[in-house]
Motif scaffolding. Structure first.
Motif, PDB file in Angstrom:
ATOM      1  N   ASP A   1      55.778  22.506  60.460  1.00  0.00           N
ATOM      2  CA  ASP A   1      54.691  21.718  61.404  1.00  0.00           C
ATOM      3  C   ASP A   1      54.212  20.315  60.852  1.00  0.00           C
ATOM      4  O   ASP A   1      53.558  20.644  59.663  1.00  0.00           O
ATOM      5  CB  ASP A   1      53.890  22.601  62.049  1.00  0.00           C
ATOM      6  CG  ASP A   1      52.663  21.871  62.996  1.00  0.00           C
ATOM      7  OD1 ASP A   1      53.356  20.984  63.697  1.00  0.00           O
ATOM      8  OD2 ASP A   1      51.621  22.210  63.284  1.00  0.00           O
ATOM      9  N   SER A   2      54.712  19.225  61.327  1.00  0.00           N
ATOM     10  CA  SER A   2      54.148  18.170  60.915  1.00  0.00           C
ATOM     11  C   SER A   2      54.697  17.864  59.264  1.00  0.00           C
ATOM     12  O   SER A   2      53.897  17.184  58.585  1.00  0.00           O
ATOM     13  CB  SER A   2      52.617  17.956  60.806  1.00  0.00           C
ATOM     14  OG  SER A   2      52.055  18.063  62.215  1.00  0.00           O
ATOM     15  N   GLY A   3      55.851  18.385  58.928  1.00  0.00           N
ATOM     16  CA  GLY A   3      56.394  18.265  57.457  1.00  0.00           C
ATOM     17  C   GLY A   3      55.919  19.169  56.720  1.00  0.00           C
ATOM     18  O   GLY A   3      56.332  18.870  55.681  1.00  0.00           O
ATOM     19  N   GLY A   4      55.060  20.161  57.021  1.00  0.00           N
ATOM     20  CA  GLY A   4      54.295  21.030  56.090  1.00  0.00           C
ATOM     21  C   GLY A   4      55.564  21.734  55.338  1.00  0.00           C
ATOM     22  O   GLY A   4      55.227  22.091  54.181  1.00  0.00           O
ATOM     23  N   THR A   5      56.712  22.210  55.815  1.00  0.00           N
ATOM     24  CA  THR A   5      57.780  23.150  55.083  1.00  0.00           C
ATOM     25  C   THR A   5      58.536  21.974  54.202  1.00  0.00           C
ATOM     26  O   THR A   5      59.061  22.570  53.309  1.00  0.00           O
ATOM     27  CB  THR A   5      58.783  23.382  56.285  1.00  0.00           C
ATOM     28  OG1 THR A   5      59.419  22.201  56.936  1.00  0.00           O
ATOM     29  CG2 THR A   5      58.052  24.521  57.212  1.00  0.00           C
ATOM     30  N   TRP A   6      58.403  20.653  54.393  1.00  0.00           N
ATOM     31  CA  TRP A   6      58.744  19.715  53.284  1.00  0.00           C
ATOM     32  C   TRP A   6      57.685  19.611  52.037  1.00  0.00           C
ATOM     33  O   TRP A   6      58.079  19.488  51.139  1.00  0.00           O
ATOM     34  CB  TRP A   6      59.389  18.660  53.891  1.00  0.00           C
ATOM     35  CG  TRP A   6      59.912  17.708  53.104  1.00  0.00           C
ATOM     36  CD1 TRP A   6      61.236  17.636  52.822  1.00  0.00           C
ATOM     37  CD2 TRP A   6      59.278  16.453  52.473  1.00  0.00           C
ATOM     38  NE1 TRP A   6      61.583  16.427  52.002  1.00  0.00           N
ATOM     39  CE2 TRP A   6      60.294  15.743  51.835  1.00  0.00           C
ATOM     40  CE3 TRP A   6      57.984  16.097  52.288  1.00  0.00           C
ATOM     41  CZ2 TRP A   6      60.235  14.547  50.930  1.00  0.00           C
ATOM     42  CZ3 TRP A   6      57.978  14.821  51.646  1.00  0.00           C
ATOM     43  CH2 TRP A   6      58.993  13.979  51.013  1.00  0.00           C
ATOM     44  N   LEU A   7      56.501  19.146  52.606  1.00  0.00           N
ATOM     45  CA  LEU A   7      55.639  18.866  51.870  1.00  0.00           C
ATOM     46  C   LEU A   7      54.982  19.889  50.679  1.00  0.00           C
ATOM     47  O   LEU A   7      54.854  19.746  49.804  1.00  0.00           O
ATOM     48  CB  LEU A   7      54.314  18.178  52.730  1.00  0.00           C
ATOM     49  CG  LEU A   7      54.609  16.980  53.394  1.00  0.00           C
ATOM     50  CD1 LEU A   7      53.425  16.550  54.326  1.00  0.00           C
ATOM     51  CD2 LEU A   7      54.825  15.774  52.125  1.00  0.00           C
ATOM     52  N   LEU A   8      54.718  20.939  51.273  1.00  0.00           N
ATOM     53  CA  LEU A   8      54.040  22.136  50.705  1.00  0.00           C
ATOM     54  C   LEU A   8      54.896  22.798  49.519  1.00  0.00           C
ATOM     55  O   LEU A   8      54.364  22.833  48.469  1.00  0.00           O
ATOM     56  CB  LEU A   8      53.702  23.403  51.666  1.00  0.00           C
ATOM     57  CG  LEU A   8      52.445  24.337  51.195  1.00  0.00           C
ATOM     58  CD1 LEU A   8      51.424  23.682  50.632  1.00  0.00           C
ATOM     59  CD2 LEU A   8      52.471  25.381  52.113  1.00  0.00           C
ATOM     60  N   PRO A   9      56.331  22.950  49.724  1.00  0.00           N
ATOM     61  CA  PRO A   9      56.879  23.551  48.573  1.00  0.00           C
ATOM     62  C   PRO A   9      56.943  22.613  47.444  1.00  0.00           C
ATOM     63  O   PRO A   9      56.854  22.735  46.159  1.00  0.00           O
ATOM     64  CB  PRO A   9      58.237  23.636  48.975  1.00  0.00           C
ATOM     65  CG  PRO A   9      58.104  23.860  50.317  1.00  0.00           C
ATOM     66  CD  PRO A   9      57.084  23.064  50.839  1.00  0.00           C
ATOM     67  N   GLN A  10      56.949  21.274  47.872  1.00  0.00           N
ATOM     68  CA  GLN A  10      56.676  20.163  46.714  1.00  0.00           C
ATOM     69  C   GLN A  10      55.422  20.280  45.855  1.00  0.00           C
ATOM     70  O   GLN A  10      55.206  19.877  44.766  1.00  0.00           O
ATOM     71  CB  GLN A  10      56.955  18.746  47.143  1.00  0.00           C
ATOM     72  CG  GLN A  10      58.400  18.372  47.688  1.00  0.00           C
ATOM     73  CD  GLN A  10      58.532  16.913  48.003  1.00  0.00           C
ATOM     74  OE1 GLN A  10      57.822  16.150  47.702  1.00  0.00           O
ATOM     75  NE2 GLN A  10      59.540  16.772  48.795  1.00  0.00           N
TER      76      GLN A  10
END
Length: 117
Positions: A1-10
């Motif tokens: 949601d809102s790029g969370g799966t891309w941002l959070l692991p980083q």
């Protein structure tokens, strides 16, 4: 949601991101700070925000904007590309009023008076 799966692991690493997303457990502000998700935690958030705003307002605006842009784009560049960008930005900013004022104030051992120019 809102790029969370891309941002959070980083930000926090795959294991923590997976645990946070899969469990839905609450995360304290102190833990979010420890994980690098946020920069700081304050008991009086409004006072802390005002103090930060005052600090930033007294700094060289163009340099802050350029630094923010360099940091936000860094993940898309190689080190050599980033060094080239830093060189170009520093060269451009070296002709601004604020740069000259900063150097002059340093040499005169006084606080700089930046104007955002």
């Amino acid at each position: 949601d809102s790029g969370g799966t891309w941002l959070l692991p980083q930000r926090v690493g795959l294991a923590r991101a997976m645990a946070l997303c899969m469990t839905g457990d609450k995360l304290s502000a102190a833990d979010a700070k420890t994980m690098g998700m946020i920069w700081d935690v304050a008991d009086d958030a409004v006072a802390a925000a005002k103090a930060m705003a005052e600090k930033l307002a007294a700094m060289p605006t163009k340099a802050l904007v350029a630094t923010r842009a360099l940091l936000r784009g860094a993940h898309t560049h190689s080190l050599d590309e980033q060094l080239d960008l830093e060189r170009d930005v520093q060269s451009r900013l070296g002709f601004t009023h604020d740069y000259i004022e900063g150097v002059t104030a340093f040499l005169q051992k006084r606080p700089a008076q930046f104007k955002g120019e």
